[in-house]
Write an enzyme that holds these catalytic residues in place. Structure first.
Site, mmCIF file in Angstrom:
data_model
loop_
_atom_site.group_PDB
_atom_site.id
_atom_site.type_symbol
_atom_site.label_atom_id
_atom_site.label_comp_id
_atom_site.label_asym_id
_atom_site.label_seq_id
_atom_site.Cartn_x
_atom_site.Cartn_y
_atom_site.Cartn_z
ATOM 1 N N GLU A 120 -41.608 4.111 -86.809
ATOM 2 C CA GLU A 120 -40.784 3.484 -88.312
ATOM 3 C C GLU A 120 -40.334 3.633 -89.644
ATOM 4 O OE1 GLU A 120 -41.415 0.352 -84.731
ATOM 5 O OE2 GLU A 120 -43.128 1.667 -86.099
ATOM 6 N N GLU A 140 -44.981 -2.236 -80.168
ATOM 7 C CA GLU A 140 -45.770 -4.203 -81.173
ATOM 8 C C GLU A 140 -45.123 -4.758 -79.596
ATOM 9 O OE1 GLU A 140 -43.303 -4.370 -84.677
ATOM 10 O OE2 GLU A 140 -42.001 -2.814 -83.310
#
Length: 269
Positions: free
Chosen positions: A147, A127
């Site tokens: 995740e 990210e």
């Protein structure tokens, strides 16, 4: 004249999640936890914001390169062991807000920020590359947002990745927990240049040097206009969704399974 080595040492001492050096007018910022694959502990985000603020106030800095210490990982993502089992929903929500502010600080910085990805860029590490202005990757780089495998989603990633790699590729990486290599990332537009591992920092610094030769105010304005609309308020719905996920049984199971090195048994609750 300011002793740049002293400045770098002082910043490294103050912001100990990182190491700092200056190469001409470029600040090189290393995520400096190689023994943990440069995993991101909660303090990471406030320190990242603090360093960006320091660089923005430094008239000698015209560009920033972010990389990882060592040859294995840019960052393997969140340091799950650092969060603690006793953290409640409020603390976890505060952490998500802190992280989103960190990504926003990179996107909104007046300085150009370049990611030099030297290995795994997973979870928050992946990210972070999306928040940077552009990305140079070694041939060994891998990108992933795993995740969902522990019961979460990449909050910033699901906001930004669709505009970079498209909605379906975002879903493919997140839903199927698929990693992509540097070549695939280049094809998708996540990466702007791929180089051999041993040439990574040199290549990133060469490009950063070209950036420093441009008019800094023009770059600052250009970055602001390209990224117009980016602010912490944009992240509110992602924070709310992640706060809900932090309270689930599946998250507890996912983190426990990760620590025990076994496959999680998710129940959807």
């Amino acid at each position: 004249m300011t002793d740049r080595h002293e400045v770098a040492r002082a910043l490294t001492t103050k912001f100990d999640h990182f190491s700092v050096e200056f190469v001409e007018r470029v600040a090189v910022l290393r995520i400096d936890r190689p023994d943990k694959l440069n995993a991101i502990a909660p303090v990471f985000w406030s320190q990242l914001r603090g360093l960006i603020g320091e660089f923005e106030q430094d008239e000698e800095v015209r560009a920033v390169v972010i990389t990882g210490a060592g040859d294995v990982a840019f960052s393997a993502g969140g340091d799950l062991a650092a969060f603690g089992e006793d953290a409640g929903i409020r603390e976890r929500r505060d952490y998500m807000i802190d992280a989103m502010k960190g990504f926003a600080a990179v996107e909104n910085a007046s300085l150009p920020i370049i990611a030099a990805v030297n290995g795994w860029a997973l979870g928050g590490g992946c990210e972070l590359t999306m928040a940077c202005d552009f990305v140079i990757a070694s041939e060994t780089a891998q990108f992933g947002m795993p995740e969902a495998g522990v019961g979460l989603v990449p909050g910033f990633g699901i906001l930004r990745a669709p505009s970079i790699i498209g909605r379906q590729w975002t879903k493919y990486m997140v839903f199927a927990n698929v990693r992509i290599d540097a070549g695939q990332a280049f094809t998708l537009g996540m990466v702007q240049k791929v180089v051999p591992q041993e040439e990574l920092l040199t290549s990133a610094l060469d490009i950063a040097a070209r950036v420093t030769e441009q008019a800094p105010l023009a770059l600052s304005v250009g970055k602001e206009v390209i990224g117009r609309g980016v602010d912490s308020g944009e992240f509110s719905h992602a924070v709310d969704a992640l706060t809900v996920l932090f309270s689930t049984h599946d998250l507890v199971e996912g983190v426990t399974a990760f620590a025990e090195r076994r496959a999680p048994r998710f129940e959807g609750r």
